[in-house]
Design an enzyme around this catalytic site. Sequence first.
Site, short mmCIF file in Angstrom:
data_model
loop_
_atom_site.label_atom_id
_atom_site.label_comp_id
_atom_site.label_asym_id
_atom_site.label_seq_id
_atom_site.Cartn_x
_atom_site.Cartn_y
_atom_site.Cartn_z
N GLY A 145 46.83 7.67 37.90
CA GLY A 145 47.03 6.23 38.01
C GLY A 145 47.46 5.86 39.41
O GLY A 145 47.97 6.69 40.17
N CYS A 146 47.27 4.60 39.78
CA CYS A 146 47.60 4.18 41.14
C CYS A 146 49.11 4.22 41.38
O CYS A 146 49.56 4.71 42.42
CB CYS A 146 47.03 2.79 41.41
SG CYS A 146 47.48 1.52 40.21
N TYR A 147 49.90 3.70 40.45
CA TYR A 147 51.36 3.74 40.61
C TYR A 147 51.87 5.19 40.67
O TYR A 147 52.67 5.53 41.56
CB TYR A 147 52.05 3.00 39.48
CG TYR A 147 52.00 1.49 39.55
CD1 TYR A 147 52.44 0.79 40.67
CD2 TYR A 147 51.55 0.75 38.46
CE1 TYR A 147 52.42 -0.59 40.71
CE2 TYR A 147 51.53 -0.64 38.50
CZ TYR A 147 51.97 -1.30 39.62
OH TYR A 147 51.95 -2.69 39.65
#
Length: 341
Positions: A145-147
């Site tokens: 995921g980006c986070y």
Amino acid sequence: MGLRAGIYGGSGYAGAELVRLLAGHPEVGALGVSSRGYAGRGISEVYPQLAVEGAYVEPEEIDASSLDAAFVAYGHGESAEAVKGLLEAGARLVVDLSADFRLSDVGVYEEWYGEHPAPALLGEAHYGLPEVFGAPGGRLVANPGCYPTAAILALAPVVRRVAVRSVTVNALSGVSGAGAKPSVKTHFVTVNESVSAYGISNGTPRHRHTPEIELMLRRVGKTPEVTFVPHLLPISRGELETIVVELEEPGELPEAGDVLGWYAEDYEDWGFVEARVEPPHISHVANTNRARLSAAVDPRAGKLLLFAAVDNLLKGAAGAAVQNMNLALGYPEDLGLEHLK
């Protein structure tokens, strides 16, 4: 002839970035792009900024058995069945951009997402953050995921070296992180000239990226439960995290320069992670595949501050997926991504 690649879910924001990157990749010779909603329509008709010939097709129209690399950009819970089918059909490599294979513990997955559609494949997936976990092996890559990408890159060198008591991640992201499907929460009138926290359920932070951050960091070093609160910014793309770390022994608080040295040591062989004295701006990394890190120390409060910025659609999604394909198939990590450094 080059590699044969297929994109499943090629009309979303991350899917469109995959189209752009793979269409210009020097080793990709054939590219099939599927979209149930836009099948039959030209890719450049839907995304005029993509100077790509050809049209979207139904997923079944792509010969999965011939694919060297398949990219699945469906939503969580929807990807797993598609991934299973692609592997059974004989695709050489599948890179999944959803959360369906990021959590190797089926119990943790079910707590946050519900029943898993293909639990037998969980143990096979390689978590695709190569700067921390090495080049992908095998036939299935779980794109992070980006986070979590930003948080893990910032925190991994720290938890390797010092005992941590608490971690708080304050994250801000552009609206494209919510996906292309419109909603009241992402409507222009809602987000414009405003910033809001989300992922709060009944007064408790409970965003689905929380267990991903915790589980991956625990592969690196002892890590406590993480407090993670994301915020929506009125911008199209990009992401910035400020991470507050409290140590078990406050007297062992490192200098900021020490942390920058840890970053340099751990990431010296990786071209897309860089550390700077100045805290990053989102504009420093927008439209690149870079992750930019920095660190500061608050001696009065006895806290370590870490900063991380990525483009949520590139290093946080499509760029990382192509980087993972390159490494998994034996190419340099930056092949076709050189312009994004």
